[in-house]
Write a protein that holds these residues in place. Structure first.
Motif, mmCIF file in Angstrom:
data_model
loop_
_atom_site.group_PDB
_atom_site.id
_atom_site.type_symbol
_atom_site.label_atom_id
_atom_site.label_comp_id
_atom_site.label_asym_id
_atom_site.label_seq_id
_atom_site.Cartn_x
_atom_site.Cartn_y
_atom_site.Cartn_z
ATOM 1 N N ASP A 256 0.830 -1.202 0.000
ATOM 2 C CA ASP A 256 0.000 0.000 0.000
ATOM 3 C C ASP A 256 0.871 1.262 0.000
ATOM 4 O O ASP A 256 2.043 1.235 0.397
ATOM 5 C CB ASP A 256 -0.902 0.024 1.232
ATOM 6 N N VAL A 257 0.266 2.346 -0.437
ATOM 7 C CA VAL A 257 0.937 3.649 -0.434
ATOM 8 C C VAL A 257 0.182 4.582 0.499
ATOM 9 O O VAL A 257 -1.044 4.684 0.422
ATOM 10 C CB VAL A 257 0.986 4.266 -1.848
ATOM 11 N N GLU A 258 0.917 5.246 1.359
ATOM 12 C CA GLU A 258 0.307 6.241 2.245
ATOM 13 C C GLU A 258 1.180 7.490 2.262
ATOM 14 O O GLU A 258 2.380 7.411 2.532
ATOM 15 C CB GLU A 258 0.148 5.708 3.659
ATOM 16 N N VAL A 259 0.580 8.606 1.946
ATOM 17 C CA VAL A 259 1.294 9.880 1.925
ATOM 18 C C VAL A 259 0.537 10.872 2.792
ATOM 19 O O VAL A 259 -0.664 11.085 2.591
ATOM 20 C CB VAL A 259 1.428 10.434 0.490
ATOM 21 N N LYS A 260 1.225 11.433 3.753
ATOM 22 C CA LYS A 260 0.655 12.474 4.612
ATOM 23 C C LYS A 260 1.559 13.693 4.571
ATOM 24 O O LYS A 260 2.779 13.562 4.563
ATOM 25 C CB LYS A 260 0.538 11.985 6.058
ATOM 26 N N GLN A 261 0.943 14.845 4.537
ATOM 27 C CA GLN A 261 1.728 16.078 4.526
ATOM 28 C C GLN A 261 1.381 16.934 5.737
ATOM 29 O O GLN A 261 0.334 16.772 6.363
ATOM 30 C CB GLN A 261 1.493 16.845 3.230
ATOM 31 N N GLN A 262 2.282 17.821 6.034
ATOM 32 C CA GLN A 262 2.144 18.650 7.230
ATOM 33 C C GLN A 262 0.884 19.514 7.163
ATOM 34 O O GLN A 262 0.567 20.105 6.129
ATOM 35 C CB GLN A 262 3.371 19.541 7.392
ATOM 36 N N ALA B 188 -4.529 25.703 -0.122
ATOM 37 C CA ALA B 188 -5.214 24.461 -0.500
ATOM 38 C C ALA B 188 -4.752 23.973 -1.867
ATOM 39 O O ALA B 188 -4.518 22.775 -2.067
ATOM 40 C CB ALA B 188 -6.722 24.677 -0.497
ATOM 41 N N GLN B 189 -4.610 24.884 -2.822
ATOM 42 C CA GLN B 189 -4.143 24.505 -4.151
ATOM 43 C C GLN B 189 -2.708 23.987 -4.113
ATOM 44 O O GLN B 189 -2.383 22.975 -4.752
ATOM 45 C CB GLN B 189 -4.242 25.697 -5.103
ATOM 46 N N ILE B 190 -1.867 24.665 -3.351
ATOM 47 C CA ILE B 190 -0.466 24.239 -3.242
ATOM 48 C C ILE B 190 -0.364 22.884 -2.557
ATOM 49 O O ILE B 190 0.380 22.003 -2.995
ATOM 50 C CB ILE B 190 0.356 25.291 -2.472
ATOM 51 N N ALA B 191 -1.132 22.699 -1.485
ATOM 52 C CA ALA B 191 -1.102 21.438 -0.750
ATOM 53 C C ALA B 191 -1.600 20.288 -1.607
ATOM 54 O O ALA B 191 -1.032 19.184 -1.593
ATOM 55 C CB ALA B 191 -1.941 21.556 0.517
ATOM 56 N N ARG B 192 -2.639 20.526 -2.368
ATOM 57 C CA ARG B 192 -3.188 19.465 -3.220
ATOM 58 C C ARG B 192 -2.202 19.068 -4.312
ATOM 59 O O ARG B 192 -1.973 17.873 -4.557
ATOM 60 C CB ARG B 192 -4.500 19.941 -3.839
ATOM 61 N N LYS B 193 -1.583 20.053 -4.933
ATOM 62 C CA LYS B 193 -0.586 19.775 -5.977
ATOM 63 C C LYS B 193 0.601 19.004 -5.397
ATOM 64 O O LYS B 193 1.067 18.019 -5.981
ATOM 65 C CB LYS B 193 -0.105 21.088 -6.599
ATOM 66 N N SER B 194 1.070 19.431 -4.241
ATOM 67 C CA SER B 194 2.199 18.768 -3.596
ATOM 68 C C SER B 194 1.856 17.330 -3.210
ATOM 69 O O SER B 194 2.665 16.413 -3.365
ATOM 70 C CB SER B 194 2.632 19.561 -2.364
ATOM 71 N N LEU B 195 0.640 17.130 -2.711
ATOM 72 C CA LEU B 195 0.199 15.796 -2.319
ATOM 73 C C LEU B 195 0.146 14.867 -3.528
ATOM 74 O O LEU B 195 0.617 13.725 -3.472
ATOM 75 C CB LEU B 195 -1.174 15.874 -1.658
ATOM 76 N N TYR B 196 -0.432 15.345 -4.621
ATOM 77 C CA TYR B 196 -0.510 14.544 -5.842
ATOM 78 C C TYR B 196 0.882 14.149 -6.320
ATOM 79 O O TYR B 196 1.123 13.000 -6.712
ATOM 80 C CB TYR B 196 -1.219 15.330 -6.946
ATOM 81 N N GLU B 197 1.793 15.107 -6.321
ATOM 82 C CA GLU B 197 3.143 14.849 -6.836
ATOM 83 C C GLU B 197 3.882 13.839 -5.970
ATOM 84 O O GLU B 197 4.554 12.941 -6.493
ATOM 85 C CB GLU B 197 3.926 16.161 -6.932
ATOM 86 N N GLU B 198 3.772 13.977 -4.660
ATOM 87 C CA GLU B 198 4.458 13.037 -3.770
ATOM 88 C C GLU B 198 3.842 11.641 -3.885
ATOM 89 O O GLU B 198 4.560 10.636 -3.908
ATOM 90 C CB GLU B 198 4.390 13.521 -2.321
ATOM 91 N N PHE B 199 2.529 11.587 -3.956
ATOM 92 C CA PHE B 199 1.858 10.304 -4.093
ATOM 93 C C PHE B 199 2.258 9.618 -5.396
ATOM 94 O O PHE B 199 2.602 8.421 -5.415
ATOM 95 C CB PHE B 199 0.342 10.499 -4.045
#
Length: 216
Positions: free
Chosen positions: A173-179, A188-199
């Motif tokens: 499984d893959v799990e990605v959590k950000q600060q 919100a836009q920056i966090a979503r983009k960063s989350l997608y990229e890391e995932f």
């Protein structure tokens, strides 16, 4: 006076040579290396699934209706991000356009949860099928606070193994959590983009050998 000077000079040279010898013995300990670099090294991580080079693949993402209600394009967005990462790191891999896959899944809802049918439809060697178990950008208990999380299963269906019963390989499984951070439209836009990229990067690394920094 001369003998005293010579003796003092001899003792000084002997001490210097001794100190140099000790430093030489300690050279392997990197005593002059900054502390933050000591103990760091790169570890080679093998691919969990290494058959993608020179093949074709379809990426499909499943999400529940609640997630799709808030983020209607999350399936396509994640699949496109994963495709970009795979294309950058896996040689000679042909990936079905995620926009075409999403259009088909929307018009054939039953097939959205059927990786084998998707593989046959797009005539690819492999289907990379992800199921979102957890997806959020904002903390549901505190709407003014961002807490981006994605957790998903990853399966690969080998469409070449057997036309009737394609072989399925379950990856970890893959799990990605950000600060967490306070919510506003920009954050919100920056966090979503960063989350997608890391995932996407984490998923893609399952398919090629890579190195990670490790601490002893």
């Amino acid at each position: 006076m001369t003998r005293m000077y010579a003796g003092g000079n001899y003792r000084w040279m002997r001490r210097t040579a001794l100190a140099a010898g000790i430093l030489g013995l300690l050279g392997g300990c990197n005593i002059f290396m900054p502390l933050f670099l000591m103990g760091q090294h790169k570890e080679r991580i093998p691919a969990e699934f290494d058959k993608l080079p020179g093949s074709s693949a379809t990426i499909a993402v499943w999400a529940d209706q609640e997630t799709l209600f808030d983020y209607p394009y999350v399936r396509m967005e994640l699949s496109l991000h994963i495709a970009d990462q795979l294309s950058a790191h896996v040689k000679d891999l042909k990936i079905t356009d995620g926009r075409i896959v999403e259009d088909y899944m929307q018009r054939h809802l039953a097939n959205a949860v059927d990786p084998v049918t998707l593989g046959r439809k797009f005539k690819t060697d492999y289907v990379i099928y992800l199921e979102l178990l957890d997806f959020q950008i904002r903390d549901p208990n505190s709407p003014d606070f961002l807490e981006p999380i994605i957790r998903a299963t990853v399966h690969v269906y080998d469409m070449k193994a057997d036309p009737d019963e394609p072989k399925m390989v379950e990856l970890s499984d893959v799990e990605v959590k950000q600060q967490g951070q306070l919510f506003n439209e920009t954050s919100a836009q920056i966090a979503r983009k960063s989350l997608y990229e890391e995932f996407a990067a984490t998923v893609a690394q399952k398919f090629y050998e890579h190195k990670v920094e490790m601490m002893k």
